[in-house]
Design an enzyme around this catalytic site. Structure first.
Site, mmCIF file in Angstrom:
data_model
loop_
_atom_site.group_PDB
_atom_site.id
_atom_site.type_symbol
_atom_site.label_atom_id
_atom_site.label_comp_id
_atom_site.label_asym_id
_atom_site.label_seq_id
_atom_site.Cartn_x
_atom_site.Cartn_y
_atom_site.Cartn_z
ATOM 1 N N GLN A 177 -4.473 -5.038 7.058
ATOM 2 C CA GLN A 177 -5.455 -6.002 6.543
ATOM 3 C C GLN A 177 -5.390 -7.359 7.248
ATOM 4 O O GLN A 177 -6.110 -8.279 6.870
ATOM 5 C CB GLN A 177 -5.245 -6.216 5.028
ATOM 6 C CG GLN A 177 -5.409 -4.967 4.185
ATOM 7 C CD GLN A 177 -6.848 -4.453 4.158
ATOM 8 O OE1 GLN A 177 -7.796 -5.154 4.539
ATOM 9 N NE2 GLN A 177 -7.027 -3.228 3.711
ATOM 10 N N CYS B 234 -4.655 2.455 -3.627
ATOM 11 C CA CYS B 234 -3.400 2.957 -3.031
ATOM 12 C C CYS B 234 -2.266 1.964 -3.225
ATOM 13 O O CYS B 234 -1.459 1.739 -2.313
ATOM 14 C CB CYS B 234 -3.573 3.270 -1.550
ATOM 15 S SG CYS B 234 -4.763 4.548 -1.230
ATOM 16 N N ASP C 164 3.081 -4.308 8.040
ATOM 17 C CA ASP C 164 1.878 -3.493 7.873
ATOM 18 C C ASP C 164 0.703 -4.436 8.127
ATOM 19 O O ASP C 164 0.384 -5.284 7.289
ATOM 20 C CB ASP C 164 1.864 -2.918 6.458
ATOM 21 C CG ASP C 164 0.531 -2.293 6.087
ATOM 22 O OD1 ASP C 164 -0.434 -2.400 6.872
ATOM 23 O OD2 ASP C 164 0.451 -1.708 4.989
ATOM 24 N N HIS D 14 0.864 -1.189 0.000
ATOM 25 C CA HIS D 14 0.000 0.000 0.000
ATOM 26 C C HIS D 14 0.900 1.237 0.000
ATOM 27 O O HIS D 14 2.019 1.193 0.523
ATOM 28 C CB HIS D 14 -0.831 -0.055 1.284
ATOM 29 C CG HIS D 14 -1.880 1.000 1.397
ATOM 30 N ND1 HIS D 14 -1.597 2.283 1.805
ATOM 31 C CD2 HIS D 14 -3.220 0.960 1.206
ATOM 32 C CE1 HIS D 14 -2.716 2.986 1.853
ATOM 33 N NE2 HIS D 14 -3.716 2.205 1.493
ATOM 34 N N LYS E 252 -10.502 -0.310 10.555
ATOM 35 C CA LYS E 252 -10.734 -1.514 9.744
ATOM 36 C C LYS E 252 -11.131 -2.707 10.605
ATOM 37 O O LYS E 252 -11.340 -3.805 10.108
ATOM 38 C CB LYS E 252 -9.477 -1.854 8.936
ATOM 39 C CG LYS E 252 -9.153 -0.804 7.860
ATOM 40 C CD LYS E 252 -7.955 -1.220 7.054
ATOM 41 C CE LYS E 252 -7.292 -0.059 6.347
ATOM 42 N NZ LYS E 252 -7.924 0.272 5.079
HETATM 43 N N1 PMP Z 1 -1.790 -0.693 4.484
HETATM 44 C C1 PMP Z 1 -2.751 -1.427 3.931
HETATM 45 C C2 PMP Z 1 -2.426 -2.806 3.446
HETATM 46 C C3 PMP Z 1 -4.039 -0.913 3.830
HETATM 47 O O1 PMP Z 1 -5.006 -1.636 3.268
HETATM 48 C C4 PMP Z 1 -4.310 0.384 4.331
HETATM 49 C C5 PMP Z 1 -5.695 0.997 4.244
HETATM 50 N N2 PMP Z 1 -6.311 0.929 3.000
HETATM 51 C C6 PMP Z 1 -3.267 1.108 4.891
HETATM 52 C C7 PMP Z 1 -2.020 0.536 4.966
HETATM 53 C C8 PMP Z 1 -3.451 2.500 5.417
HETATM 54 O O2 PMP Z 1 -4.289 2.528 6.497
HETATM 55 P P1 PMP Z 1 -4.816 3.919 7.106
HETATM 56 O O3 PMP Z 1 -5.349 4.675 5.931
HETATM 57 O O4 PMP Z 1 -5.868 3.516 8.066
HETATM 58 O O5 PMP Z 1 -3.644 4.589 7.730
#
Ligand code: PMP
Length: 411
Positions: free
Chosen positions: A202, A365, A199, A122, A225
């Site tokens: 998910q 993203c 990270d 991401h 999430k």
């Molecule tokens: N890493 C991953 C794999 C994600 O799916 C996301 C959220 N889409 C993020 C990081 C970023 O999370 P946040 O926007 O809550 O900081």
């Protein structure tokens, strides 16, 4: 499978019609819905306990502080950190990864060193490392993927070298539906003297995570999430590493003593938490942890696995549907990215919305990943424990109907 009906009643938002159809919410990878148990805790906090933490001696301040710190302990247990000193409250995954890059990265990465990430990251696990690499004239390298979308571990072994200082990889992908072997990556990183950052955006919402068993040095995730509110998240870090790290932000709450020209820092975890924190958010995240723990993370994981076993073969039968990630349902998480041949994913998501189904479309993203896969964007359906086989059926029907609508020019 868990009885989703039993839990669905806790989520009032799910009981509505969208475009005259009953809502099917399949955008859980973007954010999950909140049960009344979490909403009630937020409301109760503001109605009864609202005060600033760690400062006051009055009763409300003590209650707010106790609630906030109790939530930290709940999170500690949830991820099996050794102690609450290792559980830092953040705004979310993005903040956590930025903190590691800015603090640990700045202190430990030198010119010519390597930072290793993967091609499925991401943006929040890409851009902070790009910036760190630029600041330090370090090299950012990417672990390749196998044709099915798994991390290529042979490539990981090649890319993690004596020059590597940081390895940062998603525990679970937000596009490909794969789970990455964090423990193995931690072993590879540690063998070369590097740290492993995971990270967990998910993974933590969907499976039991034990940071000690994984031996991750840092582990970041987001409250929103996992049924908690937005604006609250967690960065786990091993105590000995956090102790040596400089704070990122400075101000109230994080100091021990402020002299005229310099200051000393308070102890962990507060050293990193400058300013008034998201108190209500932290307490509500604690309630979300209680809620998920009550159902059981293994049960949640198994429920989603069962939904994938049910829906993936049906999707695979739809002609002209490209599904990203592993074809074996046993290896695929509840995040299913797909494209309908000849249709733009935004048109697909709009057509699905007209049928009451919330799916996402875009680059998720993950632009480096989509370039690697040679696609501009995809649609994505992502499941959670409150989704049912009926939801899965509605998804399949809606994809088939969308194909038909466009074929007949009705939309
Ligand atoms: N890493 C991953 C794999 C994600 O799916 C996301 C959220 N889409 C993020 C990081 C970023 O999370 P946040 O926007 O809550 O900081």
């Amino acid at each position: 499978m868990i009885n989703s009906e039993q839990f669905r009643k806790d989520f009032p938002i799910l009981f509505q019609e969208v475009n005259d159809e009953p809502l099917v919410y399949l955008d859980n990878a973007a954010t999950a819905q909140k049960p009344v148990q979490v909403l009630e805790v937020l409301k109760h906090y503001y109605e009864h306990d609202n005060a600033n933490v760690h400062r006051g001696v009055h009763t409300l301040a003590e209650r707010a502080t106790a609630g906030y710190e109790a939530a930290r302990e709940k999170v500690r247990q949830f991820i099996n950190a050794k102690e609450t000193a290792e559980v830092l409250f953040t705004r979310g995954t993005t903040t956590g990864l930025n903190w590691v890059a800015a603090s640990y990265g700045d202190a430990n990465v030198q010119e010519g060193d390597e930072i290793v990430i993967s091609r499925m990251e991401h943006h929040s696990n890409v851009v902070p490392w790009q910036e760190l690499a630029k600041r330090k004239k370090a090299v950012l390298t990417y672990i390749d993927l196998t044709p099915e979308g798994f991390l290529d571990m042979a490539d990981a072994k090649r890319k993690i070298t004596e020059r590597t200082k940081i390895v940062s990889v998603a525990h679970a992908s937000n596009v490909l539906g794969v789970i990455n072997p964090i423990k193995e990556l931690a072993e590879l990183a540690h063998a070369k003297g590097a740290v492993l950052v995971a990270d967990g955006a998910q993974s933590v919402p969907h499976m039991a995570v034990d940071v000690q068993a994984l031996d991750a040095d840092f582990y970041a995730f987001s409250g929103h999430k996992m049924c908690g509110p937005t604006g609250i998240g967690v960065l786990y870090g091993k105590r000995d590493i956090l102790e040596k790290m400089a704070p990122i932000e400075f101000g109230g709450e994080m100091i021990d003593f402020v002299y005229e020209q310099e200051s000393t820092w308070t102890e962990l975890p507060w050293k990193f938490e400058a300013g008034t924190p998201n108190i209500a958010g932290g307490i509500a995240l604690g309630a979300a942890v209680d809620y998920l723990s009550e159902i059981g993370m293994d049960a949640i994981h198994e429920h989603e696995a069962e939904l994938v076993r049910y829906v993936l073969p049906k999707l695979q039968q739809i002609e002209g549907l490209r599904i990203f990630g592993p074809s074996n349902p046993e290896q695929h998480t509840g995040v299913i990215a797909f494209n309908i041949e000849g249709l733009h994913p935004h048109d697909v998501a709009t057509a699905m919305d007209m049928q009451g189904i919330a799916v996402r479309a875009g680059h998720h993203c993950a632009q480096p990943l989509l370039s690697y896969l040679d696609v501009q964007s995809t649609a994505r359906a992502s499941f959670y424990f409150y989704n049912t086989k009926e939801d899965a059926d509605r998804l399949v029907e809606a994809i088939i109907a969308t194909k038909e609508f466009f074929k007949d020019g009705l939309i």
